[in-house]
Write a protein that holds these residues in place. Structure first.
Motif, PDB file in Angstrom:
ATOM      1  N   ALA A  60       0.773  -1.361   0.062  1.00  0.00           N
ATOM      2  CA  ALA A  60       0.073  -0.022   0.035  1.00  0.00           C
ATOM      3  C   ALA A  60       0.847   1.234  -0.191  1.00  0.00           C
ATOM      4  N   ALA A  61       1.823   1.417   0.472  1.00  0.00           N
ATOM      5  CA  ALA A  61       2.732   2.396   0.894  1.00  0.00           C
ATOM      6  C   ALA A  61       3.563   2.859  -0.348  1.00  0.00           C
ATOM      7  N   ALA A  62       3.869   1.554  -1.290  1.00  0.00           N
ATOM      8  CA  ALA A  62       4.348   1.993  -2.267  1.00  0.00           C
ATOM      9  C   ALA A  62       3.780   2.727  -3.625  1.00  0.00           C
ATOM     10  N   GLY A  63       2.375   2.632  -3.520  1.00  0.00           N
ATOM     11  CA  GLY A  63       1.670   3.544  -4.459  1.00  0.00           C
ATOM     12  C   GLY A  63       1.753   2.998  -5.864  1.00  0.00           C
ATOM     13  N   ALA A  64       1.901   1.984  -5.944  1.00  0.00           N
ATOM     14  CA  ALA A  64       1.978   1.331  -7.512  1.00  0.00           C
ATOM     15  C   ALA A  64       1.151   1.595  -8.400  1.00  0.00           C
ATOM     16  N   ASP A  65       1.230   1.902  -9.538  1.00  0.00           N
ATOM     17  CA  ASP A  65       0.158   2.045 -10.455  1.00  0.00           C
ATOM     18  C   ASP A  65      -0.389   0.617 -11.170  1.00  0.00           C
ATOM     19  N   LEU A  66       0.596  -0.194 -11.344  1.00  0.00           N
ATOM     20  CA  LEU A  66      -0.123  -1.354 -11.663  1.00  0.00           C
ATOM     21  C   LEU A  66       0.855  -2.774 -11.186  1.00  0.00           C
ATOM     22  N   ALA A  67       0.529  -3.867 -11.032  1.00  0.00           N
ATOM     23  CA  ALA A  67       1.388  -5.078 -10.533  1.00  0.00           C
ATOM     24  C   ALA A  67       1.445  -6.182 -11.707  1.00  0.00           C
ATOM     25  N   LEU A  68       2.869  -6.313 -11.769  1.00  0.00           N
ATOM     26  CA  LEU A  68       3.197  -7.646 -12.392  1.00  0.00           C
ATOM     27  C   LEU A  68       3.048  -8.861 -11.528  1.00  0.00           C
ATOM     28  N   VAL A  69       2.312  -9.592 -11.803  1.00  0.00           N
ATOM     29  CA  VAL A  69       2.139 -10.888 -10.944  1.00  0.00           C
ATOM     30  C   VAL A  69       2.544 -12.344 -11.645  1.00  0.00           C
ATOM     31  N   ILE A  70       3.350 -12.894 -10.825  1.00  0.00           N
ATOM     32  CA  ILE A  70       4.227 -13.927 -11.419  1.00  0.00           C
ATOM     33  C   ILE A  70       3.617 -14.941 -10.572  1.00  0.00           C
ATOM     34  N   GLY A  71       3.034 -16.006 -11.407  1.00  0.00           N
ATOM     35  CA  GLY A  71       2.394 -17.178 -10.645  1.00  0.00           C
ATOM     36  C   GLY A  71       2.319 -18.471 -11.535  1.00  0.00           C
ATOM     37  N   ASP A  72       1.821 -19.376 -11.128  1.00  0.00           N
ATOM     38  CA  ASP A  72       1.650 -20.695 -11.712  1.00  0.00           C
ATOM     39  C   ASP A  72       0.162 -21.194 -11.790  1.00  0.00           C
ATOM     40  N   ASP A  73      -0.202 -21.761 -12.969  1.00  0.00           N
ATOM     41  CA  ASP A  73      -1.593 -22.108 -13.164  1.00  0.00           C
ATOM     42  C   ASP A  73      -1.790 -23.627 -12.756  1.00  0.00           C
ATOM     43  N   GLN A  74      -2.714 -23.830 -12.023  1.00  0.00           N
ATOM     44  CA  GLN A  74      -2.894 -25.401 -11.782  1.00  0.00           C
ATOM     45  C   GLN A  74      -4.210 -25.926 -12.353  1.00  0.00           C
ATOM     46  N   ARG A  75      -4.404 -25.969 -13.573  1.00  0.00           N
ATOM     47  CA  ARG A  75      -5.365 -26.439 -14.140  1.00  0.00           C
ATOM     48  C   ARG A  75      -6.644 -25.607 -14.160  1.00  0.00           C
ATOM     49  N   GLU A  76      -6.228 -24.407 -14.168  1.00  0.00           N
ATOM     50  CA  GLU A  76      -7.486 -23.315 -13.831  1.00  0.00           C
ATOM     51  C   GLU A  76      -7.628 -22.549 -15.147  1.00  0.00           C
ATOM     52  N   LEU A  77      -6.745 -22.196 -15.825  1.00  0.00           N
ATOM     53  CA  LEU A  77      -6.910 -21.434 -17.233  1.00  0.00           C
ATOM     54  C   LEU A  77      -6.434 -22.402 -18.092  1.00  0.00           C
ATOM     55  N   PHE A  78      -5.494 -23.164 -17.838  1.00  0.00           N
ATOM     56  CA  PHE A  78      -4.554 -24.010 -18.788  1.00  0.00           C
ATOM     57  C   PHE A  78      -5.015 -25.584 -18.433  1.00  0.00           C
ATOM     58  N   LEU A  89      -3.610  -9.801  -0.121  1.00  0.00           N
ATOM     59  CA  LEU A  89      -2.475  -8.917   0.092  1.00  0.00           C
ATOM     60  C   LEU A  89      -3.088  -7.626   0.056  1.00  0.00           C
ATOM     61  N   GLY A  90      -4.247  -7.364  -0.480  1.00  0.00           N
ATOM     62  CA  GLY A  90      -4.825  -6.035  -0.388  1.00  0.00           C
ATOM     63  C   GLY A  90      -4.338  -5.252  -1.463  1.00  0.00           C
ATOM     64  N   LEU A  91      -4.072  -5.784  -2.682  1.00  0.00           N
ATOM     65  CA  LEU A  91      -3.880  -5.245  -3.850  1.00  0.00           C
ATOM     66  C   LEU A  91      -5.269  -4.508  -4.526  1.00  0.00           C
ATOM     67  N   PRO A  92      -5.531  -3.123  -4.623  1.00  0.00           N
ATOM     68  CA  PRO A  92      -6.625  -2.649  -4.793  1.00  0.00           C
ATOM     69  C   PRO A  92      -7.330  -3.277  -6.181  1.00  0.00           C
TER      70      PRO A  92
END
Length: 329
Positions: free
Chosen positions: A84-102, A194-197
């Motif tokens: 929250a304090a960083a005030g980011a305009d956008l977030a690059l999210v790195i993750g793994d898909d577990q047969r949710e989209l793919f 994590l509260g990302l808006p």
């Protein structure tokens, strides 16, 4: 040029969000499946129990569980406050898909989404009722009660896809969410836990950690992270970018030695050590360490801090989750 202003990495295990009263339910599930041991081989629960340290029993006392649960909640709060304090305009999210989209019609090693939005969908009442109680109790951390729309910073996504191709990364680029499939929990956890808006667009970067044969090595993931950083920094925008990785560390058999190796290497900014983690150690739930390795490559220019590491043992066989939390600033 765009500026990476903060990095966050967090475990996203249901154990973190279901309450201590549900840890026994998670423990029951551990006894039903093959478990990747510290020797990088799969074993039954009974075999794992036979070789476990008897001292683990002391980790299963109710007061120990409660103290650990409070620690991980405090760590989530620390990361949320920093984000929250960083005030980011956008977030690059790195993750793994577990047969949710793919699923079986295509599981890419790496993928970028360049459409305008992705939707996460909670299961209907009938499907939800079939989930284990512990998973149900933690569902609030990865899905809203109604479908959630996650806006995507498609201009940066497209720029990253182009730059990764120029850097000789073969990746899948898609602009439309497959019908009936949901954005996975690795990518929704930053918002719900994590509260990302909801107003902050994301750039999802998908890494296939779970499903062979096309699982990238730790070295390849670290190089991907470096390429992601170069791509973000070459984007002609004054955007402030957060980098968020979720998942891990070792589960479902906790390997404290491996977990501490990963965290110590991140703290020391030891790229060679992170790139050298053996493939056979990075299978099953341990594979989500690759999300952290990728993030570490992306965040080389920032200073890492290990917020906490909590080995969340939940059976005498040593099963559970190595819950870890880190930030880069």
């Amino acid at each position: 040029m765009a500026d990476i202003v903060i990095g966050i990495a967090s475990s996203h295990t249901p154990q973190l969000s279901s309450g201590v009263d549900m840890w026994p339910d998670h423990a029951l599930r551990d006894q039903r499946y093959a478990l990747l041991g510290k020797d990088a081989r799969y074993h039954t629960y009974e075999e794992t129990l036979a070789g476990a340290d008897p001292g683990i029993a002391a980790e299963l006392e109710p007061d120990v569980w409660e103290r650990k649960y409070q620690r991980v909640q405090a760590s989530v709060g620390t990361l949320s406050d920093a984000l929250a304090a960083a005030g980011a305009d956008l977030a690059l999210v790195i993750g793994d898909d577990q047969r949710e989209l793919f699923v079986d019609d295509g599981i890419p090693a790496f993928a970028c989404f360049t459409g305008t939005e992705l939707v996460d969908m909670a299961p209907d009442a009938e499907a939800f009722a079939k989930l284990p109680r512990g998973i149900q109790a933690a569902y609030w951390a990865v899905h809203g009660e109604q479908q959630g729309i996650h806006q995507v910073a498609k201009e940066l996504s497209a720029h990253i896809a182009e730059r990764l191709a120029l850097a000789d990364f073969d990746l899948t680029v898609f602009t439309r969410q497959p019908a009936g499939r949901t954005l996975g929990h690795a990518f929704t956890f930053p918002r719900y836990r994590l509260g990302l808006p909801a107003s902050t667009p994301i750039v999802p970067v998908f890494v296939n950690t779970y499903y062979p044969p096309n699982v990238p090595s730790a070295a390849r993931c670290y190089d991907l992270g470096r390429a992601l950083r170069r791509a973000v920094e070459s984007w002609e925008s004054d955007a402030r970018v957060a980098v968020i990785a979720s998942g891990g560390l070792t589960h479902f058999v906790i390997d404290e030695t491996l977990d501490r190796r990963v965290l110590d290497s991140i703290a020391a900014k030891d790229a060679a050590a992170l790139a050298g983690i053996p493939r056979d150690k990075l299978r099953s739930g341990n594979s989500e360490i690759l999300n952290w390795v990728t993030a570490a490559g992306t965040l080389e220019g920032l200073t890492p801090t290990i917020v906490d590491y909590v080995p969340g043992y939940r059976t005498p066989a040593g099963t559970g989750t190595g819950m870890a939390f880190a930030r880069w600033e």
